[in-house]
Scaffold this motif. Structure first.
Motif, PDB file in Angstrom:
ATOM      1  N   UNK A  53      55.282   4.126  -1.281  1.00 47.71           N
ATOM      2  CA  UNK A  53      55.095   5.550  -1.580  1.00 47.71           C
ATOM      3  C   UNK A  53      53.931   6.135  -0.782  1.00 47.71           C
ATOM      4  N   UNK A  54      52.852   5.358  -0.653  1.00 44.19           N
ATOM      5  CA  UNK A  54      51.711   5.857   0.114  1.00 44.19           C
ATOM      6  C   UNK A  54      52.073   6.018   1.580  1.00 44.19           C
ATOM      7  N   UNK A  55      52.755   5.013   2.136  1.00 47.83           N
ATOM      8  CA  UNK A  55      53.155   5.085   3.543  1.00 47.83           C
ATOM      9  C   UNK A  55      54.162   6.209   3.746  1.00 47.83           C
ATOM     10  N   UNK A  56      55.085   6.370   2.786  1.00 51.03           N
ATOM     11  CA  UNK A  56      56.101   7.419   2.926  1.00 51.03           C
ATOM     12  C   UNK A  56      55.466   8.810   2.960  1.00 51.03           C
ATOM     13  N   UNK A 113      61.585  -0.344   3.099  1.00 51.26           N
ATOM     14  CA  UNK A 113      61.312   1.067   2.852  1.00 51.26           C
ATOM     15  C   UNK A 113      62.584   1.881   3.095  1.00 51.26           C
ATOM     16  N   UNK A 114      62.773   2.883   2.248  1.00 52.82           N
ATOM     17  CA  UNK A 114      64.025   3.630   2.271  1.00 52.82           C
ATOM     18  C   UNK A 114      64.401   4.215   3.629  1.00 52.82           C
ATOM     19  N   UNK A 115      63.633   5.190   4.147  1.00 54.21           N
ATOM     20  CA  UNK A 115      63.959   5.878   5.399  1.00 54.21           C
ATOM     21  C   UNK A 115      63.018   5.496   6.525  1.00 54.21           C
ATOM     22  N   UNK A 116      62.207   4.509   6.296  1.00 52.69           N
ATOM     23  CA  UNK A 116      61.201   4.102   7.275  1.00 52.69           C
ATOM     24  C   UNK A 116      61.546   2.695   7.749  1.00 52.69           C
ATOM     25  N   UNK A 117      61.509   2.438   9.055  1.00 47.77           N
ATOM     26  CA  UNK A 117      61.884   1.113   9.572  1.00 47.77           C
ATOM     27  C   UNK A 117      60.790   0.069   9.342  1.00 47.77           C
ATOM     28  N   UNK A 118      60.481  -0.142   8.083  1.00 46.64           N
ATOM     29  CA  UNK A 118      59.438  -1.103   7.738  1.00 46.64           C
ATOM     30  C   UNK A 118      59.893  -1.960   6.555  1.00 46.64           C
ATOM     31  N   UNK A 124      46.607   0.825   7.406  1.00 48.80           N
ATOM     32  CA  UNK A 124      47.320  -0.168   6.610  1.00 48.80           C
ATOM     33  C   UNK A 124      46.380  -1.242   6.080  1.00 48.80           C
ATOM     34  N   UNK A 125      45.390  -1.621   6.890  1.00 48.32           N
ATOM     35  CA  UNK A 125      44.421  -2.617   6.439  1.00 48.32           C
ATOM     36  C   UNK A 125      43.683  -2.128   5.205  1.00 48.32           C
ATOM     37  N   UNK A 126      43.205  -0.886   5.243  1.00 51.77           N
ATOM     38  CA  UNK A 126      42.470  -0.348   4.092  1.00 51.77           C
ATOM     39  C   UNK A 126      43.383  -0.132   2.890  1.00 51.77           C
ATOM     40  N   UNK A 127      44.623   0.238   3.170  1.00 52.80           N
ATOM     41  CA  UNK A 127      45.578   0.433   2.075  1.00 52.80           C
ATOM     42  C   UNK A 127      45.852  -0.893   1.357  1.00 52.80           C
ATOM     43  N   UNK A 128      46.083  -1.957   2.119  1.00 48.43           N
ATOM     44  CA  UNK A 128      46.399  -3.245   1.506  1.00 48.43           C
ATOM     45  C   UNK A 128      45.174  -3.899   0.878  1.00 48.43           C
ATOM     46  N   UNK A 186      54.409  -3.461  -4.056  1.00 50.29           N
ATOM     47  CA  UNK A 186      55.211  -3.045  -2.906  1.00 50.29           C
ATOM     48  C   UNK A 186      55.628  -1.586  -3.030  1.00 50.29           C
ATOM     49  N   UNK A 187      55.968  -1.150  -4.239  1.00 51.55           N
ATOM     50  CA  UNK A 187      56.370   0.237  -4.454  1.00 51.55           C
ATOM     51  C   UNK A 187      55.204   1.198  -4.205  1.00 51.55           C
ATOM     52  N   UNK A 188      54.019   0.792  -4.627  1.00 49.15           N
ATOM     53  CA  UNK A 188      52.826   1.621  -4.385  1.00 49.15           C
ATOM     54  C   UNK A 188      52.601   1.800  -2.889  1.00 49.15           C
TER      55      UNK A 188
END
Length: 504
Positions: A65-68, A273-278, A199-203, A60-62
């Motif tokens: 960070x990538x999305x952020x 996620x910290x500053x992201x509404x996800x 997101x699909x490729x990331x996951x 989840x942390x990975x």
């Protein structure tokens, strides 16, 4: 080792006398053993859970960070676009130059990036990153537009997933910022689209077991992407479901639950996620997490149960062996105490009982009586009827004697040959006379033929001695001799009678 052997040597006699203790002790040991094995397996299961939790949190942390990083780059590009749109000089440039200046190609040309637009206050496309001549379309109905129109402090807005009107309904999410006129009034929105395929490729690069899932949510509960990839799930809102509400409340670091979409039991680890509404939910399947543990638990559990069964079986066999030995010892002890022919106490047992009861009588000053019995003319019986008939007669007389004494403390034994002795603790001479008479009646009632006797049936002569009618200084030998003298007096007087010993 020496201490253990010494302890065993001390316990062995006790266990031999109490064989059931062996089974009870082994049963207790077996329960402790099984409890330890169960505790170990429970701890291993808990450890497997914690390892799965740590792994899921790292994944989840990975993702976060990538999305952020992607969102940060997108936001910087949008802020540049907002600054350019609010600059009259930039907006006064010819469309090709204005397009190049407003939109960062390093962002808009990315594999997963959709178009970047400036949409005016009416929702119409004013500047398009894809061409100098903007495409036609009105987006006043989109949430990314209305949120900025209605709220000047919205900042960066990330929309729930939607199907793009400009790219054949391809699933995307929008990043948008408000554009203001010089006076601060609403002038439109700078917006960029990110394809859901990002997101699909990331996951897809994350490994979570054959039945595990990773789900990315918008904070309103809308599914942005769920891996394994299933386009039918995108856009579905899970707000109000038990798992999502547990995510939102954030009271638990992790929990096991049943999936709403496929009912699979999974371990849910979530992260906001910290500053992201996800939100992201990493959910390895419970049976994948415990697959190795289950195999190991079956192996260890089966071995432990086999060992416990073997131990209890050995304990049972050992206890049975001890029981058998106790039975044999008891039978041997009984044989050592009893006369083999008559079943009454033998001479050795009788002598010991006489000594014990005499000492007890002297100590408590209680009366003690002794009855000496001799079968009349028994030699003639043996000569006439044979030794087998003689043995049968002895056994029958012994049974009659035994039946005449009923108190637990009374003792009847074979003194030798055809002679018997009855020991009566706490009985005075008068009581002994009554019992002697009953014994004689019982013997006569047998009606055993004896043609060598003047009475024509088997009878007995009886001598009685009681400590209450003899000298106080008398000892146990004196009591026995007194009864013997009385017996001979009964024989001399015609047999088949009782005589009470008197003081010499």
């Amino acid at each position: 080792m020496l201490i253990k052997l010494t302890l065993f040597a001390r316990l062995a006699p006790f266990m031999a006398r109490h064989p059931g203790t062996i089974v009870a002790a082994c049963g207790a040991f077996t329960l402790v053993l099984l409890a330890l094995v169960a505790t170990m397996l429970v701890q291993e299961r808990h450890d497997a859970t914690l390892r799965a939790v740590d792994n899921a949190e790292n994944l989840a942390l990975i993702v976060e960070r990538d999305v952020a990083r992607t969102v940060e780059l997108f936001d910087l590009s949008l802020q540049e676009a907002v600054d350019g749109v609010q600059d009259p000089a930039v907006m006064g440039l010819p469309p090709p130059y204005r397009q190049r200046l407003l939109f960062d190609r390093s962002v808009s040309a990315g594999k997963y990036m959709g178009a970047q637009l400036y949409v005016d206050e009416r929702g119409e496309i004013a500047v398009d990153s894809t061409s100098p001549a903007p495409r036609q379309g009105n987006f006043a109905d989109r949430s990314w537009f209305s949120v900025h129109r209605d709220n000047s402090q919205a900042g960066l807005f990330i929309s729930p997933p939607y199907q793009s009107r400009l790219r054949d309904k391809e699933w995307s999410i929008a990043f948008s910022r408000r554009v203001n006129h010089a006076g601060g009034s609403f002038a439109g929105v700078a917006v960029g689209a990110l394809r859901i395929s990002y997101f699909r490729d990331l996951l897809a690069d994350l490994k979570l077991g054959p039945r595990g899932t990773i789900t990315l949510f918008h904070e309103d509960g809308t599914i942005i992407m769920r891996y394994p990839d299933d386009a039918s799930r995108i856009g579905r809102n899970l707000k109000g479901t038990s798992n999502f509400e547990r995510f939102k409340q954030a009271r638990e670091r992790w929990f096991f639950g049943s999936a709403v979409l496929d009912a699979e039991q999974r371990l849910y680890v979530f992260r906001k996620f910290g500053k992201i509404p996800m939100l992201i939910s990493v959910a390895p399947a419970q049976r994948d997490i415990f697959a190795a543990w289950t195999r190991r638990a079956w192996t260890i559990g089966a071995f432990a149960l086999f060992l416990a069964a073997a131990l209890m079986g050995a304990a049972w066999l050992l206890a049975e062996q001890f029981r058998y030995r106790l039975k044999i010892q008891g039978e041997l002890l009984l044989l050592a105490r009893k006369d083999g022919l008559t079943g009454l106490d033998n001479r050795r047992t009788l002598d010991q009982a006489l000594q014990n009861e005499w000492q007890r009588a002297r100590r408590t000053n209680a009366p003690l009586s002794l009855i000496f019995i001799d079968i009349d003319r028994f030699k003639n019986f043996n000569d006439r009827y044979g030794h087998q008939a003689g043995d049968d007669a002895l056994a029958a007389v012994a049974q009659a004697i035994g039946g005449a004494i009923r108190r637990p403390g009374d003792v009847a034994g074979r003194f030798g040959g055809e002679e018997f002795v009855v020991l009566l603790p706490h009985t005075d001479t008068a009581g002994a006379v009554r019992i002697a008479d009953e014994i004689q009646r019982a013997i006569r009632a047998l009606r055993i033929e004896h043609q060598g006797s003047e009475h024509q049936i088997v009878t007995a002569s009886v001598g009685i001695a009681g400590s209450d009618t003899l000298e106080r200084e008398l000892d146990v030998e004196g009591l026995l001799k007194a009864a013997d003298r009385a017996l001979y007096a009964a024989k001399a007087g015609g047999r088949n009678q009782s005589v009470v010993a008197a003081s010499a």
